[in-house]
Motif scaffolding. Structure first.
Motif, PDB file in Angstrom:
ATOM      1  N   HIS A  32       0.889  -1.149  -0.012  1.00 13.45           N
ATOM      2  CA  HIS A  32      -0.087   0.025  -0.036  1.00 13.45           C
ATOM      3  C   HIS A  32       0.703   1.154  -0.026  1.00 13.45           C
ATOM      4  O   HIS A  32       0.553   2.312  -0.955  1.00 13.45           O
ATOM      5  N   GLU A  33       1.935   1.220   0.821  1.00 14.29           N
ATOM      6  CA  GLU A  33       3.026   2.305   0.759  1.00 14.29           C
ATOM      7  C   GLU A  33       3.653   2.680  -0.675  1.00 14.29           C
ATOM      8  O   GLU A  33       3.707   3.669  -1.008  1.00 14.29           O
ATOM      9  N   ALA A  34       3.523   1.377  -1.338  1.00 14.39           N
ATOM     10  CA  ALA A  34       4.151   1.644  -2.852  1.00 14.39           C
ATOM     11  C   ALA A  34       2.964   2.029  -3.829  1.00 14.39           C
ATOM     12  O   ALA A  34       3.295   1.819  -4.877  1.00 14.39           O
ATOM     13  N   ARG A  35       1.961   2.549  -3.395  1.00 13.39           N
ATOM     14  CA  ARG A  35       0.942   2.838  -4.320  1.00 13.39           C
ATOM     15  C   ARG A  35       0.168   1.809  -5.070  1.00 13.39           C
ATOM     16  O   ARG A  35      -0.023   2.066  -6.124  1.00 13.39           O
ATOM     17  N   LEU A  36      -0.247   0.699  -4.500  1.00 17.17           N
ATOM     18  CA  LEU A  36      -0.962  -0.572  -4.883  1.00 17.17           C
ATOM     19  C   LEU A  36      -2.404   0.486  -5.313  1.00 17.17           C
ATOM     20  O   LEU A  36      -2.921   0.942  -4.740  1.00 17.17           O
ATOM     21  N   PRO A  37      -2.607   0.046  -6.717  1.00 22.21           N
ATOM     22  CA  PRO A  37      -3.982   0.724  -7.195  1.00 22.21           C
ATOM     23  C   PRO A  37      -5.226   0.048  -6.501  1.00 22.21           C
ATOM     24  O   PRO A  37      -5.251  -1.186  -6.250  1.00 22.21           O
ATOM     25  N   GLU A  38      -6.112   0.799  -6.222  1.00 21.38           N
ATOM     26  CA  GLU A  38      -7.252   0.250  -5.617  1.00 21.38           C
ATOM     27  C   GLU A  38      -7.957  -0.790  -6.531  1.00 21.38           C
ATOM     28  O   GLU A  38      -8.519  -1.626  -5.863  1.00 21.38           O
ATOM     29  N   ASP A  39      -8.013  -0.687  -7.694  1.00 21.36           N
ATOM     30  CA  ASP A  39      -8.861  -1.758  -8.663  1.00 21.36           C
ATOM     31  C   ASP A  39      -8.143  -3.294  -8.551  1.00 21.36           C
ATOM     32  O   ASP A  39      -8.687  -4.243  -8.786  1.00 21.36           O
ATOM     33  N   LEU A  40      -6.852  -3.147  -8.090  1.00 24.12           N
ATOM     34  CA  LEU A  40      -6.227  -4.456  -7.734  1.00 24.12           C
ATOM     35  C   LEU A  40      -6.005  -4.822  -6.578  1.00 24.12           C
ATOM     36  O   LEU A  40      -5.295  -5.997  -6.146  1.00 24.12           O
ATOM     37  N   GLU A  41      -6.181  -3.885  -5.545  1.00 25.96           N
ATOM     38  CA  GLU A  41      -5.965  -4.231  -4.148  1.00 25.96           C
ATOM     39  C   GLU A  41      -6.369  -5.170  -3.749  1.00 25.96           C
ATOM     40  O   GLU A  41      -5.625  -5.926  -2.836  1.00 25.96           O
ATOM     41  N   HIS A  42      -7.632  -5.594  -3.826  1.00 27.23           N
ATOM     42  CA  HIS A  42      -8.058  -6.651  -3.057  1.00 27.23           C
ATOM     43  C   HIS A  42      -7.523  -7.938  -3.568  1.00 27.23           C
ATOM     44  O   HIS A  42      -7.269  -8.817  -2.819  1.00 27.23           O
ATOM     45  N   THR A  43      -7.351  -8.136  -4.928  1.00 30.75           N
ATOM     46  CA  THR A  43      -6.643  -9.395  -5.397  1.00 30.75           C
ATOM     47  C   THR A  43      -5.311  -9.630  -4.968  1.00 30.75           C
ATOM     48  O   THR A  43      -4.810 -10.570  -4.377  1.00 30.75           O
ATOM     49  N   VAL A  44      -4.404  -8.517  -5.139  1.00 29.90           N
ATOM     50  CA  VAL A  44      -3.130  -8.743  -4.697  1.00 29.90           C
ATOM     51  C   VAL A  44      -2.956  -8.821  -3.239  1.00 29.90           C
ATOM     52  O   VAL A  44      -2.125  -9.783  -2.754  1.00 29.90           O
ATOM     53  N   ASP A  45      -3.900  -8.176  -2.508  1.00 29.86           N
ATOM     54  CA  ASP A  45      -3.622  -8.193  -0.961  1.00 29.86           C
ATOM     55  C   ASP A  45      -3.907  -9.788  -0.516  1.00 29.86           C
ATOM     56  O   ASP A  45      -3.302 -10.465   0.268  1.00 29.86           O
ATOM     57  N   LEU A  46      -5.030 -10.069  -1.087  1.00 33.64           N
ATOM     58  CA  LEU A  46      -5.612 -11.733  -0.902  1.00 33.64           C
ATOM     59  C   LEU A  46      -4.168 -12.742  -1.235  1.00 33.64           C
ATOM     60  O   LEU A  46      -3.973 -13.506  -0.545  1.00 33.64           O
ATOM     61  N   LEU A  47      -3.859 -12.612  -2.503  1.00 30.79           N
ATOM     62  CA  LEU A  47      -2.877 -13.486  -2.982  1.00 30.79           C
ATOM     63  C   LEU A  47      -1.754 -13.418  -2.332  1.00 30.79           C
ATOM     64  O   LEU A  47      -0.829 -14.321  -1.971  1.00 30.79           O
ATOM     65  N   ALA A  48      -1.220 -12.191  -2.153  1.00 32.06           N
ATOM     66  CA  ALA A  48       0.177 -11.795  -1.261  1.00 32.06           C
ATOM     67  C   ALA A  48       0.186 -12.319   0.086  1.00 32.06           C
ATOM     68  O   ALA A  48       1.077 -13.121   0.496  1.00 32.06           O
ATOM     69  N   THR A  49      -0.980 -12.112   0.819  1.00 36.01           N
ATOM     70  CA  THR A  49      -1.370 -12.827   2.145  1.00 36.01           C
ATOM     71  C   THR A  49      -0.978 -14.153   1.995  1.00 36.01           C
ATOM     72  O   THR A  49      -0.676 -14.900   2.875  1.00 36.01           O
ATOM     73  N   GLU A  50      -1.935 -14.770   1.239  1.00 38.65           N
ATOM     74  CA  GLU A  50      -1.918 -16.340   1.118  1.00 38.65           C
ATOM     75  C   GLU A  50      -0.375 -16.856   0.919  1.00 38.65           C
ATOM     76  O   GLU A  50      -0.007 -17.989   1.510  1.00 38.65           O
ATOM     77  N   ILE A  51       0.286 -16.270   0.024  1.00 33.74           N
ATOM     78  CA  ILE A  51       1.698 -17.086  -0.161  1.00 33.74           C
ATOM     79  C   ILE A  51       2.723 -16.574   0.792  1.00 33.74           C
ATOM     80  O   ILE A  51       3.423 -17.719   1.200  1.00 33.74           O
ATOM     81  N   VAL A  52       2.475 -15.439   1.510  1.00 38.84           N
ATOM     82  CA  VAL A  52       3.382 -15.361   2.717  1.00 38.84           C
ATOM     83  C   VAL A  52       2.766 -15.910   4.068  1.00 38.84           C
ATOM     84  O   VAL A  52       3.889 -16.773   4.726  1.00 38.84           O
ATOM     85  N   ALA A  53       1.661 -16.297   4.262  1.00 37.60           N
ATOM     86  CA  ALA A  53       1.205 -17.046   5.181  1.00 37.60           C
ATOM     87  C   ALA A  53       1.630 -18.613   5.029  1.00 37.60           C
ATOM     88  O   ALA A  53       1.791 -19.196   5.931  1.00 37.60           O
ATOM     89  N   ASN A  54       1.367 -18.898   3.735  1.00 36.17           N
ATOM     90  CA  ASN A  54       2.048 -20.406   3.459  1.00 36.17           C
ATOM     91  C   ASN A  54       3.232 -20.603   3.829  1.00 36.17           C
ATOM     92  O   ASN A  54       3.661 -21.649   4.400  1.00 36.17           O
TER      93      ASN A  54
END
Length: 140
Positions: A32-54
């Motif tokens: 988010h600090e790197a200016r993640l765009p709103e229209d991709l925010e949810h998908t990128v958050d979800l997938l990044a969270t998943e692979i870090v959590a894995n």
């Protein structure tokens, strides 16, 4: 049709994360600090969270180990990579398992993969705004 670029210029995020549950939140905050765009925010958050959590859950890391998180935004393209020193996994077996994380990755990412060459494991995904294949199905 004009597509709004993700950023005015290329943006990179590189973090060394602790193998703890807080790691996923730290990665999202940096995106988010790197200016993640709103229209991709949810998908990128979800997938990044998943692979870090894995990596936190399954890589069998010790307190001194680190998870490397890298993101690159260029024009309409995002690539996220998560690397850890753990043993890795076989993606086809994991997709057939009981978890939903890699299935989400498979459905939502433009492309993704697992690299187990050398020590450790690297999981990556890409999103491209221009792709007409927003919900691809992997062959095989």
């Amino acid at each position: 049709m004009t597509v709004t670029p993700i950023a005015e210029r290329a943006a990179d995020v590189v973090l060394a994360l602790p193998p703890e549950p807080v790691a996923a939140r730290m990665a999202r905050q940096a995106l988010h600090e790197a200016r993640l765009p709103e229209d991709l925010e949810h998908t990128v958050d979800l997938l990044a969270t998943e692979i870090v959590a894995n990596a936190v859950r399954h890589a069998d890391l010790g307190p001194g180990d680190r998870i490397l998180f890298a993101a690159r935004f260029v024009d309409d393209h995002i690539r996220i990579e998560v690397a850890d020193p753990g043993p890795g996994f076989e993606p086809h077996r994991a997709l057939a398992g009981s978890g939903f994380g890699l299935r989400m990755l498979d459905k939502l990412a433009t492309d993704w993969g697992v690299d187990r060459r050398g020590p450790g494991c690297r999981v990556w995904f890409e999103l491209d705004r221009r792709s007409r294949r927003r919900f691809p199905r992997r062959e095989g």
